[in-house]
Design a protein around this motif. Sequence first.
Motif, mmCIF file in Angstrom:
data_model
loop_
_atom_site.group_PDB
_atom_site.id
_atom_site.type_symbol
_atom_site.label_atom_id
_atom_site.label_comp_id
_atom_site.label_asym_id
_atom_site.label_seq_id
_atom_site.Cartn_x
_atom_site.Cartn_y
_atom_site.Cartn_z
ATOM 1 N N ALA A 37 -18.739 66.550 38.269
ATOM 2 C CA ALA A 37 -18.080 67.845 38.129
ATOM 3 C C ALA A 37 -16.571 67.724 37.983
ATOM 4 O O ALA A 37 -15.889 68.734 37.786
ATOM 5 N N ALA A 38 -16.021 66.506 38.085
ATOM 6 C CA ALA A 38 -14.570 66.335 37.997
ATOM 7 C C ALA A 38 -14.254 64.907 37.578
ATOM 8 O O ALA A 38 -15.120 64.016 37.584
ATOM 9 N N THR A 39 -13.015 64.705 37.203
ATOM 10 C CA THR A 39 -12.497 63.382 36.859
ATOM 11 C C THR A 39 -11.655 62.868 38.023
ATOM 12 O O THR A 39 -10.894 63.627 38.628
ATOM 13 N N ILE A 40 -11.812 61.579 38.352
ATOM 14 C CA ILE A 40 -11.059 60.961 39.444
ATOM 15 C C ILE A 40 -9.990 60.045 38.850
ATOM 16 O O ILE A 40 -10.311 59.113 38.110
ATOM 17 N N LEU A 41 -8.721 60.314 39.174
ATOM 18 C CA LEU A 41 -7.594 59.519 38.692
ATOM 19 C C LEU A 41 -6.887 58.865 39.880
ATOM 20 O O LEU A 41 -6.612 59.528 40.883
ATOM 21 N N LEU A 42 -6.580 57.576 39.750
ATOM 22 C CA LEU A 42 -5.870 56.868 40.812
ATOM 23 C C LEU A 42 -4.424 57.349 40.884
ATOM 24 O O LEU A 42 -3.766 57.524 39.862
ATOM 25 N N ARG A 43 -3.926 57.550 42.106
ATOM 26 C CA ARG A 43 -2.547 57.981 42.301
ATOM 27 C C ARG A 43 -1.601 56.791 42.495
ATOM 28 O O ARG A 43 -0.386 56.946 42.432
ATOM 29 N N GLU A 44 -2.157 55.625 42.788
ATOM 30 C CA GLU A 44 -1.341 54.439 43.034
ATOM 31 C C GLU A 44 -2.095 53.217 42.552
ATOM 32 O O GLU A 44 -3.297 53.267 42.305
ATOM 33 N N ASP A 45 -1.380 52.118 42.406
ATOM 34 C CA ASP A 45 -1.970 50.922 41.796
ATOM 35 C C ASP A 45 -2.983 50.234 42.696
ATOM 36 O O ASP A 45 -4.049 49.833 42.266
ATOM 37 N N ASN A 46 -2.657 50.085 43.962
ATOM 38 C CA ASN A 46 -3.476 49.269 44.859
ATOM 39 C C ASN A 46 -4.453 50.137 45.641
ATOM 40 O O ASN A 46 -4.293 50.378 46.827
ATOM 41 N N CYS A 47 -5.485 50.636 44.953
ATOM 42 C CA CYS A 47 -6.507 51.476 45.592
ATOM 43 C C CYS A 47 -7.791 50.672 45.761
ATOM 44 O O CYS A 47 -8.156 49.872 44.893
ATOM 45 N N HIS A 48 -8.468 50.882 46.901
ATOM 46 C CA HIS A 48 -9.751 50.247 47.149
ATOM 47 C C HIS A 48 -10.739 51.302 47.630
ATOM 48 O O HIS A 48 -10.352 52.258 48.303
ATOM 49 N N PHE A 49 -12.007 51.095 47.285
ATOM 50 C CA PHE A 49 -13.034 52.069 47.626
ATOM 51 C C PHE A 49 -14.258 51.369 48.190
ATOM 52 O O PHE A 49 -14.523 50.201 47.896
ATOM 53 N N LEU A 50 -14.986 52.081 49.029
ATOM 54 C CA LEU A 50 -16.326 51.672 49.418
ATOM 55 C C LEU A 50 -17.294 52.452 48.533
ATOM 56 O O LEU A 50 -17.149 53.667 48.373
ATOM 57 N N ARG A 51 -18.251 51.754 47.959
ATOM 58 C CA ARG A 51 -19.192 52.384 47.036
ATOM 59 C C ARG A 51 -20.609 52.302 47.585
ATOM 60 O O ARG A 51 -21.059 51.231 48.005
ATOM 61 N N VAL A 52 -21.293 53.428 47.612
ATOM 62 C CA VAL A 52 -22.695 53.478 48.010
ATOM 63 C C VAL A 52 -23.494 53.889 46.784
ATOM 64 O O VAL A 52 -23.340 55.013 46.280
ATOM 65 N N ASP A 53 -24.314 52.989 46.284
ATOM 66 C CA ASP A 53 -25.100 53.300 45.099
ATOM 67 C C ASP A 53 -26.185 54.329 45.399
ATOM 68 O O ASP A 53 -26.546 54.551 46.552
ATOM 69 N N LYS A 54 -26.716 54.932 44.334
ATOM 70 C CA LYS A 54 -27.586 56.097 44.488
ATOM 71 C C LYS A 54 -28.824 55.796 45.320
ATOM 72 O O LYS A 54 -29.210 56.573 46.197
ATOM 73 N N HIS A 55 -29.476 54.649 45.084
ATOM 74 C CA HIS A 55 -30.705 54.362 45.831
ATOM 75 C C HIS A 55 -30.407 54.150 47.312
ATOM 76 O O HIS A 55 -31.186 54.535 48.188
ATOM 77 N N ASP A 56 -29.235 53.539 47.620
ATOM 78 C CA ASP A 56 -28.833 53.390 49.028
ATOM 79 C C ASP A 56 -28.454 54.739 49.631
ATOM 80 O O ASP A 56 -28.738 55.008 50.803
ATOM 81 N N PHE A 57 -27.807 55.581 48.809
ATOM 82 C CA PHE A 57 -27.428 56.915 49.290
ATOM 83 C C PHE A 57 -28.672 57.712 49.673
ATOM 84 O O PHE A 57 -28.716 58.359 50.727
ATOM 85 N N ASN A 58 -29.702 57.656 48.828
ATOM 86 C CA ASN A 58 -30.949 58.372 49.139
ATOM 87 C C ASN A 58 -31.611 57.815 50.393
ATOM 88 O O ASN A 58 -32.180 58.554 51.199
ATOM 89 N N ARG A 59 -31.531 56.494 50.571
ATOM 90 C CA ARG A 59 -32.126 55.893 51.767
ATOM 91 C C ARG A 59 -31.382 56.318 53.030
ATOM 92 O O ARG A 59 -31.984 56.560 54.077
ATOM 93 N N THR A 66 -6.166 66.458 46.104
ATOM 94 C CA THR A 66 -5.727 65.082 46.300
ATOM 95 C C THR A 66 -6.435 64.536 47.525
ATOM 96 O O THR A 66 -6.423 65.160 48.588
ATOM 97 N N LEU A 67 -7.090 63.394 47.373
ATOM 98 C CA LEU A 67 -7.861 62.795 48.456
ATOM 99 C C LEU A 67 -7.173 61.515 48.924
ATOM 100 O O LEU A 67 -6.588 60.774 48.120
ATOM 101 N N HIS A 68 -7.266 61.261 50.240
ATOM 102 C CA HIS A 68 -6.577 60.121 50.843
ATOM 103 C C HIS A 68 -7.584 59.229 51.584
ATOM 104 O O HIS A 68 -8.793 59.455 51.513
ATOM 105 N N GLU A 69 -7.047 58.238 52.303
ATOM 106 C CA GLU A 69 -7.890 57.285 53.031
ATOM 107 C C GLU A 69 -8.850 58.006 53.969
ATOM 108 O O GLU A 69 -8.448 58.901 54.710
ATOM 109 N N GLY A 70 -10.136 57.617 53.903
ATOM 110 C CA GLY A 70 -11.148 58.234 54.744
ATOM 111 C C GLY A 70 -11.893 59.366 54.070
ATOM 112 O O GLY A 70 -12.980 59.733 54.507
#
Length: 532
Positions: free
Chosen positions: A133-155, A114-118
């Motif tokens: 390698a795994a499935t990610i399921l939300l534990r609560e309704d109001n979840c927000h994420f920061l997303r880094v796309d692959k090309h930005d991740f490589n940079r 189980t993963l939390h804020e941060g």
Amino acid sequence: AELELSPEPGAGPREPEELLEALGFLGQLGPDALLSMALRKPPAQRTQDELELIFEELLHIKAVAHLSNSVGAAVSPNPAGSGLFSQGDKGTSWYIIWKGSVNVVTHGKGLVATLHEGDDFGQLALVNDAPRAATILLREDNCHFLRVDKHDFNRILKDVEANTVRLKEHGKVVLGQERCHQPGTLPLSPPRVPSRYLVMAGTPEKILEHLLEFMRLDATVYDPVDTLLGDFLLTYTVFMPTSQLCRALLHHFRAEPLEGSEQDKAAYSLRKRRKILRLVSQWVLLYGRLLQGDRSTTALLQVRGGDTAGTARGQRGDSPELSPPPAVPPEPGGPGEPGREGSGVFSRAQTPHPEQLGPHAGSSDTLDLISSKELASHLTDYDWSLFKSIHQVEMIHYIVGPQKFHEVATANLARVMRRFNELQFWVATELCLCPELGRRAQLLRKFIKLAAHLKEQKNLNSFFAVMFGVSNTAVTRLAKTWERLPHKIRKLHSALERMLDPSWNHRVYRLAVAKLSPPIIPFVPLLLKGLC
């Protein structure tokens, strides 16, 4: 969130205190709104001010705090319910939990974490260019994420490598340094001030050698430009015993350069020894009596020679100590009584000792004789005497763990933590022991006003303790008592309660602290959490 500024029908004009509370609430919402607007923009459209706002927030997220600050331009929000993935999907992004929590599920094993804020996830598929390698399921309704796309991740990975310098000896990395840009600047914009390289990792011997090579003779433990000396002295016990440090310092003190003229050799040796003496002086000044009784330290101080040893003894005589402050009796009705409740050992007949039963009557009569503001001042004076006695080294020892250091090394910090627990349980105990509904409502009102005065006096540790006491389950279920509170006090309690909000890494608390000028007594548990 909605904020009502207009008076209710039939109500009189708003009091200045209520307007100030409303403005304070708007001030807390403002930074969140600006941050949300910046994150919703595509990375290329963000202004320099927006990038720096995002970067400031990222410093408090453990998943990206160690990366190059160019990550501030690469992150973007991912609303709850979108952009997540199942096991076997192609990896396209790296995710960081901004708000909420998720479950990590795999085929055959079910829930594995189980993963939390941060926390972050999705990095492995990008690094290995493999399916999820795994499935990610939300534990609560109001979840927000920061997303880094692959090309930005490589940079980002390339930027980290470009900003990192590794020194090898015999094929082994012995020192790692990372370029650090000055606060308020990002590598995406023209640098306003030159960047510096900070030591991030290395062997103990190489870090010490690097420190002696680049240390200025006027350097202090709290040098705002170069923190390596202070960081090394505060944390060296984590990765090397004191005896090992003493041997290494003696080796450097006695070592002679192999090349150069005799004059150059003498000048180099003199400069090196002066740096060692400077380091040892700061070491003794910082640790004080903690170094007494250590044979290796005593041997090092004796080897240094008459003049040097005299200097060290002079420093040691005035050094800060870990001795506890003078005992101060608790305030009338203070936390001394509830502190005994539930502590101790039961007899064979399972009958508690009378002192273990705690008080049978509250101190509301005594508390009526002192105002909430005066009580806050007494608490703050005593808390300050406890807090200022904490040695910096105690923080490090507490984080590393008691299994590595003797419990005496964190005695003063333990007193502050114990005081926090005593105060919050005292508040709850006093409220529960008050038998009359009317007097109990008055006492609850007094404690809420006490919390407000503690916050005003910048005693945030006791502020949290009192608020936790008021929020104790045994107190919150006293519905009739809360109904007796005036509307103004209930609004004050709601405003104070926002400081306790843990979301976004305790953002409300951090913003409030950032606006305060010292001296401040911080919320110690959160301070320790930030050091982890």
